[in-house]
Design a protein around this motif. Structure first.
Motif, mmCIF file in Angstrom:
data_model
loop_
_atom_site.group_PDB
_atom_site.id
_atom_site.type_symbol
_atom_site.label_atom_id
_atom_site.label_comp_id
_atom_site.label_asym_id
_atom_site.label_seq_id
_atom_site.Cartn_x
_atom_site.Cartn_y
_atom_site.Cartn_z
ATOM 1 N N UNK A 1 32.682 62.544 92.934
ATOM 2 C CA UNK A 1 31.821 61.893 92.084
ATOM 3 C C UNK A 1 32.212 62.121 90.500
ATOM 4 N N UNK A 2 32.359 61.184 89.711
ATOM 5 C CA UNK A 2 32.765 61.330 88.536
ATOM 6 C C UNK A 2 31.546 62.034 87.485
ATOM 7 N N UNK A 3 31.958 63.053 86.873
ATOM 8 C CA UNK A 3 31.040 63.692 85.727
ATOM 9 C C UNK A 3 31.340 63.601 84.252
ATOM 10 N N UNK A 4 32.608 63.085 83.964
ATOM 11 C CA UNK A 4 33.066 63.170 82.561
ATOM 12 C C UNK A 4 33.676 61.661 82.247
ATOM 13 N N UNK A 5 33.771 61.054 81.036
ATOM 14 C CA UNK A 5 34.538 60.030 80.701
ATOM 15 C C UNK A 5 35.917 60.144 81.039
ATOM 16 N N UNK A 6 36.223 59.251 82.012
ATOM 17 C CA UNK A 6 37.884 59.382 82.068
ATOM 18 C C UNK A 6 38.086 60.100 83.591
ATOM 19 N N UNK A 7 36.975 60.597 84.088
ATOM 20 C CA UNK A 7 37.093 61.568 85.427
ATOM 21 C C UNK A 7 37.832 62.847 85.155
ATOM 22 N N UNK A 8 38.879 62.960 84.405
ATOM 23 C CA UNK A 8 39.797 63.922 84.169
ATOM 24 C C UNK A 8 40.417 64.406 85.458
ATOM 25 N N UNK A 9 41.217 63.760 86.128
ATOM 26 C CA UNK A 9 41.703 64.347 87.474
ATOM 27 C C UNK A 9 42.887 65.227 87.419
ATOM 28 N N UNK A 10 42.705 66.320 88.215
ATOM 29 C CA UNK A 10 43.870 67.444 88.192
ATOM 30 C C UNK A 10 44.238 67.630 89.540
ATOM 31 N N UNK A 11 45.245 68.381 89.690
ATOM 32 C CA UNK A 11 45.953 68.773 90.899
ATOM 33 C C UNK A 11 46.590 70.170 90.912
ATOM 34 N N UNK A 12 46.578 70.780 92.002
ATOM 35 C CA UNK A 12 47.194 71.992 91.967
ATOM 36 C C UNK A 12 47.335 72.688 93.343
ATOM 37 N N UNK A 13 47.544 74.117 93.406
ATOM 38 C CA UNK A 13 47.407 74.943 94.734
ATOM 39 C C UNK A 13 48.283 73.731 95.720
ATOM 40 N N UNK A 14 49.569 73.565 95.384
ATOM 41 C CA UNK A 14 50.262 72.654 96.622
ATOM 42 C C UNK A 14 50.605 73.590 97.627
ATOM 43 N N UNK A 15 50.303 72.892 99.052
ATOM 44 C CA UNK A 15 50.592 73.783 100.297
ATOM 45 C C UNK A 15 51.583 72.941 101.168
ATOM 46 N N UNK A 16 52.453 73.772 101.853
ATOM 47 C CA UNK A 16 53.254 73.305 102.838
ATOM 48 C C UNK A 16 52.814 73.323 104.259
ATOM 49 N N UNK A 17 51.995 74.197 104.491
ATOM 50 C CA UNK A 17 51.031 74.230 105.932
ATOM 51 C C UNK A 17 50.142 74.931 105.692
ATOM 52 N N UNK A 18 49.236 74.510 106.460
ATOM 53 C CA UNK A 18 47.894 75.518 106.580
ATOM 54 C C UNK A 18 46.914 75.287 107.942
ATOM 55 N N UNK A 19 46.718 76.328 108.346
ATOM 56 C CA UNK A 19 45.614 76.278 109.691
ATOM 57 C C UNK A 19 44.232 76.388 108.926
ATOM 58 N N UNK A 20 43.349 75.713 109.755
ATOM 59 C CA UNK A 20 42.040 75.578 109.342
ATOM 60 C C UNK A 20 41.467 76.872 109.351
ATOM 61 N N UNK A 21 41.036 77.658 108.023
ATOM 62 C CA UNK A 21 40.429 78.637 108.109
ATOM 63 C C UNK A 21 41.306 79.344 106.896
#
Length: 457
Positions: free
Chosen positions: A316-336
């Motif tokens: 859900x968008x809360x700002x004009x332009x949405x202001x999308x960002x990314x980070x915390x790249x993972x190569x593998x992860x187990x649930x939890x």
């Protein structure tokens, strides 16, 4: 701003001619951390193949394609965004008042180079060349943007014990997005930038963080970490804390940790733990609700391992332009994600960003008020324990997260799939799976998996 696709020109401008020529030398693919001899830039290609992307979306991963220094290798998107020092936040996510570092039109694609925080943090010496070098990683296998961030980030003073660890790239302004809309984020491709990752355990964090009077009988972090009485937490010097980091190596389509009888391998699954849109209305960079650790209604550190290539994430968008960002790249992860981190490693991702207007039918109805996701095979309703950024009253209550995931699943099945609510509840009990997304981000998460095949007749 960074806009356009001339990777060589961008790299040369950002690094200078000498460093550009060094980066352009490149390396070839190889086993473990020894990537191989230098080869011409034209001989290597970043990104995964179409088959590799599809495999990543199913939980696998494409093959490793060589060191992806900034601007090097294949850039798939209409636009390209690097993780230069001026284009990242370290430990915090953008607020609704943030200034975008680039912009795209709705429906266009953008390729983003993300940087992992592991190897550059204060408890690791904030010197990735030295830290990785001690573990057998050569200088040319350490990313130039990681080195620059570790040594040159000064937008806010770093407080290791308070700030989030994550390097957040963006925000990206998406033309036409307004509060009340949904941003549809399709992850088209994910590629490893380096052939290694790091899994870390830190004092007072993770599934076994409770110690002393608050711990269940016989259970504490001391099972893995140095005992509280003998560690260095009281020094206030992060490198003395006694935290434990494990280097993981990419070998083929698997990761390997340990050696000898303690050697174990496991499948790779490339995805971004953090994808979000601006949520916090506080103008301060260090506002508690803008900390990069807890996920919110704007997404953020959602840590759902199924959100790799081939997935779609709705916010859900809360700002004009949405202001999308990314980070915390993972190569593998187990649930939890029980030890605190996944296999953290820098990735290059390509995303299609599309604005969905209310009433258009282009997004699930739930997504106009809450994060929602899907893959080719499943719908993924999401529940968070404290979706306002860990400043509310639910804390890390998995029961709250579970109930919200169930309610969001019920709303989706009733309003979008036409099921009677009682039938939907019965169906979820008999056929859907609910998994713990993570238990380490202050706000904990649960996500459901509702098979699409069950609704095809």
């Amino acid at each position: 701003m960074h806009d356009g696709r001339d990777a060589a020109e961008t790299l040369a401008a950002g690094l200078g001619r000498r460093r550009f020529l060094q980066a352009a030398a490149g390396v070839g693919a190889g086993a473990a951390l020894t990537v191989g001899a230098a080869v011409p830039a034209a001989a290597t290609s970043g990104g995964t193949t179409a088959a590799g992307s599809a495999a990543a979306g199913r939980g696998g991963a494409g093959s490793y394609g060589g060191i992806l220094q900034p601007g090097r290798g294949r850039i798939r998107g209409d636009h390209y965004l690097r993780s230069d020092v001026d284009d990242v936040l370290w430990g915090y996510v953008p607020s609704v008042h943030a200034t975008a570092v680039t912009r795209v039109r709705s429906g266009r694609t953008i390729t983003i180079d993300s940087v992992s925080h592991e190897g550059i943090l204060e408890d690791q010496g904030r010197d990735p060349v030295a830290w990785f070098g001690e573990r057998g990683v050569r200088r040319r296998e350490v990313l130039d943007d990681a080195v620059a961030i570790a040594g040159g980030y000064d937008r806010t003073p770093r407080d290791f014990d308070k700030d989030g660890p994550h390097v957040i790239t963006g925000p990206v302004h998406v033309d036409g997005a307004e509060p009340g809309d949904v941003l549809k984020i399709e992850t088209l491709d994910v590629a490893p930038r380096v052939p290694y990752g790091v899994i870390s355990s830190r004092h007072g964090k993770g599934a076994l963080a409770l110690t002393g009077a608050g711990a269940p009988a016989g259970i504490s972090l001391d099972e893995v970490m140095p005992p509280v009485a003998t560690d260095g937490r009281g020094t206030g010097i992060p490198t003395e804390y006694g935290n434990v980091s494990v280097l993981a190596k990419i070998q083929g389509n698997k990761a390997v940790i340990g050696s000898g009888r303690s050697r174990v391998s496991f499948p790779l699954r490339y995805f971004f733990g953090t994808m979000g849109v601006a949520f916090s209305e506080n103008t301060g960079l260090t506002a508690p609700e803008a900390n990069s650790i807890p996920p919110t209604l704007g997404g953020g550190n959602i840590d759902i391992s199924r959100l790799g290539a081939g997935s779609t994430f709705y916010l859900p968008v809360r700002a004009p332009g949405a202001l999308f960002y990314v980070g915390d790249p993972h190569m593998a992860m187990g649930d939890g994600e029980v030890a605190l981190t996944a296999m953290e490693g820098s990735l290059r991702g390509t995303f299609r960003l599309t604005v969905c207007k209310p009433g258009s039918g282009d997004a699930p109805s739930v997504a106009y008020s809450y994060p929602f996701a899907e893959t080719a095979d499943a719908w993924i309703p999401i529940g968070l324990s404290d979706p306002d950024g860990a400043v509310g009253g639910n804390g890390s209550d998995l029961d709250v997260a579970m109930r919200r995931a169930v309610v969001n699943a019920l709303d989706f099945l009733e309003h979008d799939q036409g099921l009677d609510r009682a039938i939907a509840y019965a169906y979820l009990s008999a056929a859907a799976d609910f998994a713990v997304s993570q238990v380490v981000d202050r706000t904990v998460g649960v996500h459901g998996l509702v098979r699409k095949a069950d609704f095809r007749g």
